[in-house]
Every structure is written in C-alpha cells, then in structure tokens.
Scaffold this motif. Sequence first.
Motif, PDB file in Angstrom:
ATOM      1  N   ARG A 115      24.774  64.987  17.578  1.00  0.00           N
ATOM      2  CA  ARG A 115      24.078  63.699  17.519  1.00  0.00           C
ATOM      3  C   ARG A 115      23.606  63.428  16.101  1.00  0.00           C
ATOM      4  O   ARG A 115      23.011  64.303  15.464  1.00  0.00           O
TER       5      ARG A 115
ATOM      6  N   THR B 260      34.062  60.084  30.311  1.00  0.00           N
ATOM      7  CA  THR B 260      32.669  60.120  30.784  1.00  0.00           C
ATOM      8  C   THR B 260      32.417  58.940  31.723  1.00  0.00           C
ATOM      9  O   THR B 260      31.836  59.101  32.803  1.00  0.00           O
TER      10      THR B 260
ATOM     11  N   GLY C 298      27.424  50.723  25.098  1.00  0.00           N
ATOM     12  CA  GLY C 298      28.086  51.418  23.991  1.00  0.00           C
ATOM     13  C   GLY C 298      29.425  51.960  24.437  1.00  0.00           C
ATOM     14  O   GLY C 298      30.075  51.406  25.336  1.00  0.00           O
ATOM     15  N   ALA C 299      29.839  53.063  23.829  1.00  0.00           N
ATOM     16  CA  ALA C 299      31.157  53.625  24.116  1.00  0.00           C
ATOM     17  C   ALA C 299      31.337  53.873  25.608  1.00  0.00           C
ATOM     18  O   ALA C 299      32.342  53.469  26.197  1.00  0.00           O
ATOM     19  N   VAL C 300      30.360  54.492  26.269  1.00  0.00           N
ATOM     20  CA  VAL C 300      30.496  54.805  27.693  1.00  0.00           C
ATOM     21  C   VAL C 300      30.165  53.583  28.552  1.00  0.00           C
ATOM     22  O   VAL C 300      30.902  53.242  29.483  1.00  0.00           O
TER      23      VAL C 300
ATOM     24  N   ASP D 144      21.567  45.195  26.154  1.00  0.00           N
ATOM     25  CA  ASP D 144      21.817  46.055  24.995  1.00  0.00           C
ATOM     26  C   ASP D 144      21.029  45.457  23.839  1.00  0.00           C
ATOM     27  O   ASP D 144      20.809  44.241  23.800  1.00  0.00           O
TER      28      ASP D 144
ATOM     29  N   LYS E 128      27.399  42.667  22.072  1.00  0.00           N
ATOM     30  CA  LYS E 128      27.995  43.415  23.192  1.00  0.00           C
ATOM     31  C   LYS E 128      27.704  42.731  24.524  1.00  0.00           C
ATOM     32  O   LYS E 128      28.577  42.631  25.386  1.00  0.00           O
TER      33      LYS E 128
ATOM     34  N   ALA F  79      22.092  54.343  27.727  1.00  0.00           N
ATOM     35  CA  ALA F  79      21.627  54.238  26.334  1.00  0.00           C
ATOM     36  C   ALA F  79      21.129  55.623  25.915  1.00  0.00           C
ATOM     37  O   ALA F  79      21.906  56.577  25.918  1.00  0.00           O
TER      38      ALA F  79
ATOM     39  N   ASN G 212      22.190  61.135  28.613  1.00  0.00           N
ATOM     40  CA  ASN G 212      21.679  62.496  28.783  1.00  0.00           C
ATOM     41  C   ASN G 212      20.160  62.463  28.897  1.00  0.00           C
ATOM     42  O   ASN G 212      19.511  61.616  28.284  1.00  0.00           O
TER      43      ASN G 212
HETATM   44  P1  NAD Z   1      26.680  54.668  22.014  1.00  0.00           P
HETATM   45  O1  NAD Z   1      25.816  54.904  20.848  1.00  0.00           O
HETATM   46  O2  NAD Z   1      28.098  54.246  21.816  1.00  0.00           O
HETATM   47  O3  NAD Z   1      26.007  53.594  23.000  1.00  0.00           O
HETATM   48  C1  NAD Z   1      24.643  53.453  23.230  1.00  0.00           C
HETATM   49  C2  NAD Z   1      24.387  51.965  23.456  1.00  0.00           C
HETATM   50  O4  NAD Z   1      23.056  51.799  23.909  1.00  0.00           O
HETATM   51  C3  NAD Z   1      24.547  51.126  22.190  1.00  0.00           C
HETATM   52  O5  NAD Z   1      25.348  49.988  22.472  1.00  0.00           O
HETATM   53  C4  NAD Z   1      23.107  50.738  21.846  1.00  0.00           C
HETATM   54  O6  NAD Z   1      23.035  49.485  21.181  1.00  0.00           O
HETATM   55  C5  NAD Z   1      22.486  50.686  23.218  1.00  0.00           C
HETATM   56  N1  NAD Z   1      21.031  50.830  23.261  1.00  0.00           N
HETATM   57  C6  NAD Z   1      20.231  51.631  22.520  1.00  0.00           C
HETATM   58  N2  NAD Z   1      18.943  51.493  22.897  1.00  0.00           N
HETATM   59  C7  NAD Z   1      18.943  50.607  23.926  1.00  0.00           C
HETATM   60  C8  NAD Z   1      17.943  50.071  24.768  1.00  0.00           C
HETATM   61  N3  NAD Z   1      16.651  50.397  24.630  1.00  0.00           N
HETATM   62  N4  NAD Z   1      18.307  49.195  25.735  1.00  0.00           N
HETATM   63  C9  NAD Z   1      19.588  48.842  25.902  1.00  0.00           C
HETATM   64  N5  NAD Z   1      20.594  49.317  25.128  1.00  0.00           N
HETATM   65  C10 NAD Z   1      20.266  50.183  24.162  1.00  0.00           C
HETATM   66  O7  NAD Z   1      26.625  56.021  22.886  1.00  0.00           O
HETATM   67  P2  NAD Z   1      27.572  56.498  24.073  1.00  0.00           P
HETATM   68  O8  NAD Z   1      28.580  57.443  23.548  1.00  0.00           O
HETATM   69  O9  NAD Z   1      27.997  55.315  24.878  1.00  0.00           O
HETATM   70  O10 NAD Z   1      26.548  57.371  24.930  1.00  0.00           O
HETATM   71  C11 NAD Z   1      25.553  56.761  25.739  1.00  0.00           C
HETATM   72  C12 NAD Z   1      24.721  57.835  26.411  1.00  0.00           C
HETATM   73  O11 NAD Z   1      25.577  58.665  27.204  1.00  0.00           O
HETATM   74  C13 NAD Z   1      24.017  58.801  25.447  1.00  0.00           C
HETATM   75  O12 NAD Z   1      22.791  59.205  26.005  1.00  0.00           O
HETATM   76  C14 NAD Z   1      24.952  59.990  25.370  1.00  0.00           C
HETATM   77  O13 NAD Z   1      24.295  61.177  25.030  1.00  0.00           O
HETATM   78  C15 NAD Z   1      25.456  60.025  26.786  1.00  0.00           C
HETATM   79  N6  NAD Z   1      26.753  60.684  26.935  1.00  0.00           N
HETATM   80  C16 NAD Z   1      27.824  60.236  26.242  1.00  0.00           C
HETATM   81  C17 NAD Z   1      29.053  60.863  26.406  1.00  0.00           C
HETATM   82  C18 NAD Z   1      30.295  60.369  25.711  1.00  0.00           C
HETATM   83  O14 NAD Z   1      31.403  60.761  26.111  1.00  0.00           O
HETATM   84  N7  NAD Z   1      30.185  59.518  24.713  1.00  0.00           N
HETATM   85  C19 NAD Z   1      29.164  61.968  27.266  1.00  0.00           C
HETATM   86  C20 NAD Z   1      28.035  62.386  27.981  1.00  0.00           C
HETATM   87  C21 NAD Z   1      26.829  61.738  27.802  1.00  0.00           C
END
Ligand code: NAD
Length: 346
Positions: free
Chosen positions: A43, A149, A181-183, A202, A207, A237, A260
């Motif tokens: 991270r 995921t 975001g990505a997931v 978001d 987005k 998020a 997480n």
């Molecule tokens: P990312 O950074 O691509 O997406 C996070 C999104 O949340 C962003 O679009 C951001 O603008 C938004 N955000 C942040 N604060 C916010 C809020 N208060 N309200 C609404 N939106 C908000 O991250 P990601 O890869 O999509 O991961 C998201 C979560 O899933 C994280 O906690 C990460 O640890 C967990 N996770 C991700 C994966 C993976 O494969 N990428 C795997 C397991 C767990």
Amino acid sequence: SFFGLPHQVPHERVLIAADAATGLRTMIAIHSTARGPAFGGCRFWAYENDLAAHHDALRLSQGMSMKNALAGLPFGGGKAVIVKPKGDFDRAALFAAFARAVDSLQGAYITAEDVGTTTADMRGVQALTPYVSGIPREGAFGGDPSPKTAWGVFVSIQAGAKTLLGRSDLQGFRVAIQGLGAVGWHLAEFLHQAGARLVVADIDAAKTAKAQAQFGADVVSVETILAQPCDVLAPCALGASLNAASIPQLNARFICGAANNQLATLQDGSALAERGITYLPDYLVNAGGIISVAREFRNEGEEGAVMAEVSRIADRVQELLARIQTSGRTPAAEADVWAQSLLVRA
Ligand code: NAD
C-alpha cells in the motif's frame, strides 16, 4: 503494541526500512509464515504519521494470514506499506529502494499491488527481486488482480442473497457500493450485468458520473452512501467504514464488499449482528485477487481455472453461514476462529 494486535496471534516480524536518497519509508509486516512465505500487497499512502502506517501494516498483514488460510493457499500473511513522501519524489527510484527492502527478506515476504500501487510499480520491483507478483506477461496468465477480487465479491453476494434472502437471482436487487476504484468498478459491472440496481458514491465525481451513464446508477454523497436503504452494502474504499458511528445508520440486509479491515473493531461485528445485519467477512469474500497473484507467482493455471477457484469463495460463504447456525458466533468471530485453526505449520 509494536508486536501485534490485541487478543490475536502476534506478528513474527516487521521490517522498518528507510532510504534517504529516494525518500522511501516502508514497513513490511510478516504476520505468519506458518503456511508458507508471507504474501500480500504493498500500500502506498499518505499516512498521518508513522504509527498510523505501522498499525495499518499490522492490521493488513494479519488479515492476509486469515485470507490466505481460508482461501487454502500455501502462503502466510504479510503486507507492506510505503509512506507517501510529502514533497516531490522519483517514483521509479522509490520503488527500486522498496524492491531492495523486499529482497533483503530473501523470500519470507512476497509483494504485489494494493491501494496506491500499480502494475507498472511492480514491474519496476521485479527488475530487482523475484519476490513480486501481479505483473501482466505476454502469453501467460497474470496481472491486475482487481477483476478477480470483484468476481469473488460478486459470487459472495449471490451466495448471500440465496442463503440469507432466498433469492435465486439478483434481478432488481439493490446494492450500495462505496468506492468505484479498481475493484468497485468491476463489481458494479458484474452486478449491472446481473440486473441489480446500483447506488454509488466516490470522492472522485468522474467515476460516479460514469457509473450513472453506463449502469444507470443512482449517485449519492460519500457521507450518505453507508445509510442507503439496500439489500447489500458493498464497502469498496478503505478500511474501518463499519464503526460505532456508521453502524446505527446502516439500512442494509447484509454486507459484502472488497475493502480490507471493514470492521473498526471486532465488537463492531457484534453490533452489526445485534442490528440483524449479516456481515460477510472481508478477508473471506475478497480473496479473488490473492488467489490470482498466488497462482501467477507459482506459474500455474490459466484464466478459466483461476476464475473457477475464485468462484469457490461462494461455497465458503455458504459454509460460514452454516457454521454460525451451530456455533452461535457472529460471522466475523466465526471466520476468525476458522482461519486461526488453519494457521498451522504444514
Ligand atoms: P482503489 O484505490 O482503486 O479504489 C478505491 C476507491 O475508493 C477510489 O475510487 C477512491 O476514490 C474511493 N474512495 C476513497 N475514499 C472514499 C470514501 N470515503 N467514499 C467513497 N469512495 C472513496 O482501490 P482498489 O484496488 O479498488 O481496492 C479497494 C479496497 O479493496 C481496498 O480496501 C483494498 O485494500 C481492497 N482490496 C483490493 C484488492 C484488489 O485486488 N485490488 C484485493 C483485496 C482487497
């Protein structure tokens, strides 16, 4: 404590490394290697202070131990955090310094992407250490874990809808997604294809506008997303969104999302149960990405086989829901007991 979290298995070790030339400040927490090398992403975040970074590394790495154990992977739990430098910095040089820190652990920890890190960052890491995954390769399986995921979360929502609400499909099912975001974005796509109605928020308005245009999603503010009336709330998020302040306001039948460490404390799991809201534990449902990068690291499998393995997360959701019927524990406590029973040396 610096050595671990209250009432949990203590951490094996934490590497704190700094590099003046690049501004790198990283903490690599190895929670458990009982099942194999500690595997978990990196991270990159602007932490308020070093203690907050250390705490995040401890919480995230412990979650990885639980996640990898429940997913049946031959890996332990670890996680790295890098404190985002305040001023200008050379990203490639910073990740090169991070790679040297990872390499110094000689395979006890394997890294990959997490919030704030990209496949390009991991490609740079790969130039200096073999202990990295999540990198697309020509003609081979691998790369960005987030679609996997999202698929795991999606099949878990299907399993929850079936077991908890007697629903055989998601047609008209209302899902509130916090974070696109990505997931979160991939999850929104899967849910839309399945006929669900989406309400999203978001901090990035571009987005949510895109989700409104592509999926007909209702857009609400980040302050009100958690309180939306819905069948399922999907926190996608950052962590600790389920806490003493938010839980009384929730309007969901059950919770299933990618973020997480959604529960601020284990007591919040009890508070949810008291409100009659079933919480599907984050580290159970969001294992799709680690299943993917673990397969990639071991150089085995192809897309179809990995997707089939990720789909089996739904079976474990059903097993958890059956276990709580007999144990009387909350889903969060039951998942902890289940995962800890698997944290044993082979
Ligand atoms: P990312 O950074 O691509 O997406 C996070 C999104 O949340 C962003 O679009 C951001 O603008 C938004 N955000 C942040 N604060 C916010 C809020 N208060 N309200 C609404 N939106 C908000 O991250 P990601 O890869 O999509 O991961 C998201 C979560 O899933 C994280 O906690 C990460 O640890 C967990 N996770 C991700 C994966 C993976 O494969 N990428 C795997 C397991 C767990």
